[in-house]
Design an enzyme around this catalytic site. Structure first.
Site, PDB file in Angstrom:
ATOM      1  N   ASN A 172      -0.093   1.838   5.281  1.00 13.19           N
ATOM      2  CA  ASN A 172       1.435   0.558   4.489  1.00 13.19           C
ATOM      3  C   ASN A 172       0.883  -0.784   4.984  1.00 13.19           C
ATOM      4  OD1 ASN A 172       2.626   2.939   4.979  1.00 13.19           O
ATOM      5  ND2 ASN A 172       3.500   2.449   7.327  1.00 13.19           N
ATOM      6  N   HIS A 219      -4.553  -0.225   3.449  1.00 11.99           N
ATOM      7  CA  HIS A 219      -4.608  -0.815   2.262  1.00 11.99           C
ATOM      8  C   HIS A 219      -4.021  -2.616   1.410  1.00 11.99           C
ATOM      9  CE1 HIS A 219      -3.880   3.822   0.631  1.00 11.99           C
ATOM     10  NE2 HIS A 219      -4.885   3.538   1.328  1.00 11.99           N
ATOM     11  N   CYS A 246      -6.670 -14.524  -3.898  1.00  9.69           N
ATOM     12  CA  CYS A 246      -6.916 -14.967  -5.877  1.00  9.69           C
ATOM     13  C   CYS A 246      -7.329 -13.152  -6.387  1.00  9.69           C
ATOM     14  CB  CYS A 246      -8.550 -16.088  -6.079  1.00  9.69           C
ATOM     15  SG  CYS A 246      -8.977 -16.431  -7.653  1.00  9.69           S
ATOM     16  N   GLY A 300       3.238  10.579  10.324  1.00 14.23           N
ATOM     17  CA  GLY A 300       3.964  10.145   9.194  1.00 14.23           C
ATOM     18  C   GLY A 300       2.959   9.439   8.239  1.00 14.23           C
ATOM     19  N   THR A 301       2.021  10.101   8.043  1.00  7.26           N
ATOM     20  CA  THR A 301       1.340  10.888   6.918  1.00  7.26           C
ATOM     21  C   THR A 301       1.136  12.173   6.274  1.00  7.26           C
ATOM     22  OG1 THR A 301      -1.325   9.603   6.057  1.00  7.26           O
ATOM     23  CG2 THR A 301      -0.962  10.802   8.290  1.00  7.26           C
ATOM     24  N   SER A 302       0.461  12.153   5.134  1.00  5.94           N
ATOM     25  CA  SER A 302       0.709  13.599   5.088  1.00  5.94           C
ATOM     26  C   SER A 302      -0.747  13.593   4.664  1.00  5.94           C
ATOM     27  CB  SER A 302       0.985  13.731   3.196  1.00  5.94           C
ATOM     28  OG  SER A 302       0.206  12.844   2.437  1.00  5.94           O
ATOM     29  N   PRO A 330       7.544  15.245   9.943  1.00  5.99           N
ATOM     30  CA  PRO A 330       8.677  15.893   9.693  1.00  5.99           C
ATOM     31  C   PRO A 330       8.099  17.363   8.879  1.00  5.99           C
ATOM     32  CG  PRO A 330       9.713  14.550   9.942  1.00  5.99           C
ATOM     33  CD  PRO A 330       8.258  13.827   9.473  1.00  5.99           C
TER      34      PRO A 330
END
Length: 259
Positions: free
Chosen positions: A106, A123, A131, A190-192, A217
């Site tokens: 994230n 990321h 710059c 929470g990551t695929s 989930p």
């Protein structure tokens, strides 16, 4: 494999209490719990905008004003949300456990706002600028899309995030891979587990013998190899998990005192 909503296994509690080397990988799901829109799924932001026009270096050079308007819009969205119990619990765990590292896909800075430090950002971070030419970090935060400031080298200032077609920061991914290969406990939250090279981190940990825990989930690409799966949001699971570990530690201290 134990699939449970919040019930925590004895094995996992013992690992947490042992302060073993732990890596936590977080993805868009934990941020979605705070209200940050995801880029995938039926309500994903990329369904409303073409990423090729907004999140590539060539797009920025062709229309920097449009790209900056998009990222300023996203910054505003993110600034209006708050870290959720999942973020705060991870921050508590990081303070209590000497060998816990958080790796995140994230860019929303919510881990840091919750109190986590030394977060490995794969990321980048949407709150920072750099710059576009020399890559130097830029402290200036207020950006006018109609008058984009220039670096001392003459390059335009851009958001400090990884765009499509760009390599992940070498030091960040190298550190994440090394930590994953050496950890004893790995959380995939929470990551695929579909976007590489981040998606390979839980697999690296599992191959090296780590106890793999997934909190998500919905089933993912690593659900079938996980030792323990919590099919629920991290904001529900992590506080209960950490509470169970703290209760176990208190019980052990009480037993030792009695002995």
């Amino acid at each position: 494999m134990n699939i449970s909503p919040v019930e925590v296994s004895k094995s996992l509690i013992e690992l947490l209490c042992s302060d073993c080397r732990t890596v936590v990988l977080t993805g868009a799901g934990i941020s979605a719990e705070s209200g940050v829109p995801t880029f995938r799924g039926k309500d994903g932001l990329w369904n409303k905008f073409d990423p090729r026009e907004l999140a590539t270096f060539s797009a920025f050079m062709a229309n920097p004003k449009l790209v900056w308007e998009w990222y300023l819009f996203r910054r505003d969205l993110i600034n209006k949300v708050e870290p959720n119990p999942g973020h705060f619990t991870l921050a508590e765990m990081g303070k209590a456990l000497n060998r816990l590292r958080i790796v995140t896909q994230n860019v929303d800075n919510l881990h840091q706002r919750a109190g986590s430090v030394d977060v490995i950002e794969l990321h980048g971070n949407i709150a920072r600028n750099k710059c576009a030419d020399c890559g130097a970090p830029v402290s200036e935060q207020e950006i006018d899309p109609d008058q984009i400031p220039l670096c001392q080298c003459g390059g335009r200032i851009r958001p400090d995030v990884v765009w499509f077609g760009e390599m992940l920061p070498f030091e960040a991914i190298e550190t994440a891979q090394r930590e994953s290969s050496q950890c004893e406990l790995f959380f995939s939250i929470g990551t695929s587990a579909e976007v590489y090279p981040a998606a390979d981190l839980p697999r690296i940990a599992k191959r090296a013998g780590a106890y793999l825990v997934e909190i998500n989930p919905d089933p993912t690409e690593v659900t079938h190899i996980a030792d323990e799966v919590f099919a629920a949001p991290s904001g529900e699971v992590l506080p209960e998990l950490w509470r169970a570990a703290m209760n176990e530690q208190r019980a052990k201290r009480t037993d030792q005192h009695i002995d």
